[in-house]
Scaffold this motif. Structure first.
Motif: not given
Length: 76
Positions: A41-46, A63-65
């Motif tokens: 994982q990073n800031k915006s996605k897996y 996408d995380k959001k």
């Protein structure tokens, strides 16, 4: 009637943002059949690496959001 409501829940669940690596892995598996090898994982996605039956390893981004699942294009 019960099956219809459970179907709509399932349809909504495909766009529910993942909260954990495990949820991201499940979403990736729903999109691409195969065995999950790794989830990063990073800031915006897996980023989920999946081993397909053909032996090919592909990367899938979740996408995380939004919960949107997309297959990464290009060389890995």
């Amino acid at each position: 009637m019960i099956s219809l409501s459970s179907m709509s829940i399932s349809a909504q669940d495909t766009q529910t943002p993942p909260r954990t690596k495990s949820e991201a892995a499940k979403k990736a598996q729903q999109k691409v059949n195969g065995r999950v090898l790794k989830v990063v994982q990073n800031k915006s996605k897996y980023r989920v690496k999946v081993l397909q039956k053909s032996g090919r390893v592909i990367s899938v981004d979740v996408d995380k959001k939004s919960g949107k699942v997309s297959r990464k294009k290009g060389k890995d």
